[in-house]
Design an enzyme around this catalytic site. Structure first.
Site, PDB file in Angstrom:
ATOM      1  NE  ARG A  55      -1.888  -1.428   3.575  1.00  0.00           N
ATOM      2  CZ  ARG A  55      -2.209  -1.290   4.858  1.00  0.00           C
ATOM      3  NH1 ARG A  55      -3.398  -0.842   5.193  1.00  0.00           N
ATOM      4  NH2 ARG A  55      -1.354  -1.594   5.808  1.00  0.00           N
ATOM      5  CG  ASP A  57       2.813   6.310   2.587  1.00  0.00           C
ATOM      6  OD1 ASP A  57       1.888   5.560   2.953  1.00  0.00           O
ATOM      7  OD2 ASP A  57       3.818   6.567   3.285  1.00  0.00           O
ATOM      8  NE  ARG A 200       7.744   9.419   2.119  1.00  0.00           N
ATOM      9  CZ  ARG A 200       6.558   9.973   2.428  1.00  0.00           C
ATOM     10  NH1 ARG A 200       5.466   9.219   2.483  1.00  0.00           N
ATOM     11  NH2 ARG A 200       6.480  11.248   2.683  1.00  0.00           N
TER      12      ARG A 200
END
Lengths: 248, 248
Positions: A55, A57, A200
């Protein structure tokens, strides 16, 4: 009226810039999952729900997202890809479809995910669409010392956004390293699973260390204490690609 | 009030996707030249006209566009670049500015221009922003046989859009070849000057030949007769980059 149900595995590439992430959302937001489900629904005249392996972002791209769905439509898969791509925006392409065993589930059957982060030393009118920026020359050796600490099975809670869906914060990382590719520094990481925004946050921590704004010990401290330093923000989504999903 | 006038040479990178080409136009169209002139004008409080080395078409990109202008502003060039980039959209970056001799003229002083065309064999959600597509595997050897005929001084009228500004259709090509770079076929061409849409017509002709839809003799015929076959359309602007401008 529908024929035998088939389970389809598909591979998807997308430029995440204009999308509010992978996951379908209620309301007016445009998501990759929502766009593909709408296209498949229009072609098959069924209500299709697709399951993505990762999934991603808002703003994150994919070279090798994998998704699965079931359909009663007997349409040949070559034609289904073609029809689907002609309905989708140019920034989403279905690159492959094949029939999979009934038990196949793009998310649960996946055994590994690989992500890559592309980093530029200065912003570019052209390359910044698909890269983050360090605004200066980072110490890549320092970044690689930190990357070398990631492989293994450990708790990555410090490098994750809170996520109510998340049952565990333990991940097994099998590859993590920075290398040079043309004008980019590229971080490759592979693991059995990833937490929300994990790549990230890891990249942001390594860039801060590489730019001398974070001590290597502080990075290690986050990893060991499972607590993130409050001023660490996730690296720019534009640099991140879901690169490859592995299945046994 | 203005100090001594300075002539400034600047290098510019842009993602041409959202622009109606380089050249300033009256009306609501957004052009690269218009955007830079507006930013420089706002910073210097002068009416600034900039001269570009190459007038790229709508949708064409640049890695190494060069432009010149004169200003009475005494602002240090590092600060001028920074201020200009902060006013410009992210898809235009000034990458360098330096003072040039008063006689410097980005267009007339240039002795060579290099363009590159990036070609994919199939469309991509990510790469198609900066590439054309052949929709299949072209015969690159055939394309290179045609490319090898281009160097020299000849009339390229067949490979040009009508352009009332154009006084001559003679160009001296010094390099023209296809090579492979990752997932792209890349055409590099260098000449003293180019006609309007010339690279895109040449590339389109070579792709058509490479895909077997145009005889090599037909391509040669266009070059020799100075007449374009009416069904030859210029290749997609998304694949073309003004790469480098040379000065003695």
């Amino acid at each position: 009226m529908a024929g035998t149900m088939r389970t389809i595995k598909m591979e998807i590439e997308y430029d995440g810039t204009g999308f509010s992430g992978w996951q379908r959302q209620s309301g007016a937001l445009t998501t990759v999952q929502g766009a593909i489900e709408a296209a498949l629904g229009r072609i098959t005249q069924e209500k299709i729900g697709i399951i993505g392996a990762g999934r991603t972002d808002k703003g994150v791209h994919a070279r090798g997202q994998v998704a699965s769905f079931t359909t009663g439509s007997p349409m040949p898969l070559g034609r289904l890809i073609h029809s689907c791509n002609s309905l989708l925006p140019d920034t989403i392409r279905i690159t492959a479809m094949r029939q999979a065993p009934e038990s196949f589930h793009a998310r649960f059957s996946a055994t590994s995910r690989g992500y890559r982060y592309f980093l530029l030393e200065r912003p570019s009118a052209i390359d910044s669409r698909f890269a983050g920026c360090s605004y200066g020359k980072p110490d890549v050796a320092a970044m690689n010392r930190l990357a070398a600490m990631l492989p293994g099975t450990r708790d990555f809670a410090a490098f994750s956004k809170e996520d109510s869906d998340q049952q565990s914060t333990i991940c097994t990382v099998t590859e993590a390293r920075w290398c040079r590719s043309g004008r980019y520094h590229v971080f490759r990481i592979k693991a059995n699973r990833f937490l929300r925004s994990m790549v990230r946050f890891l990249v942001a921590g390594m860039i801060e260390a590489g730019m001398g704004r974070l001590e290597e010990e502080e990075f290690v401290g986050m990893l060991e204490s499972c607590r993130r330093l409050p001023n660490l923000k996730p690296a720019d989504a534009a640099g991140l690609f879901l690169w490859k999903v592995g299945y046994d």
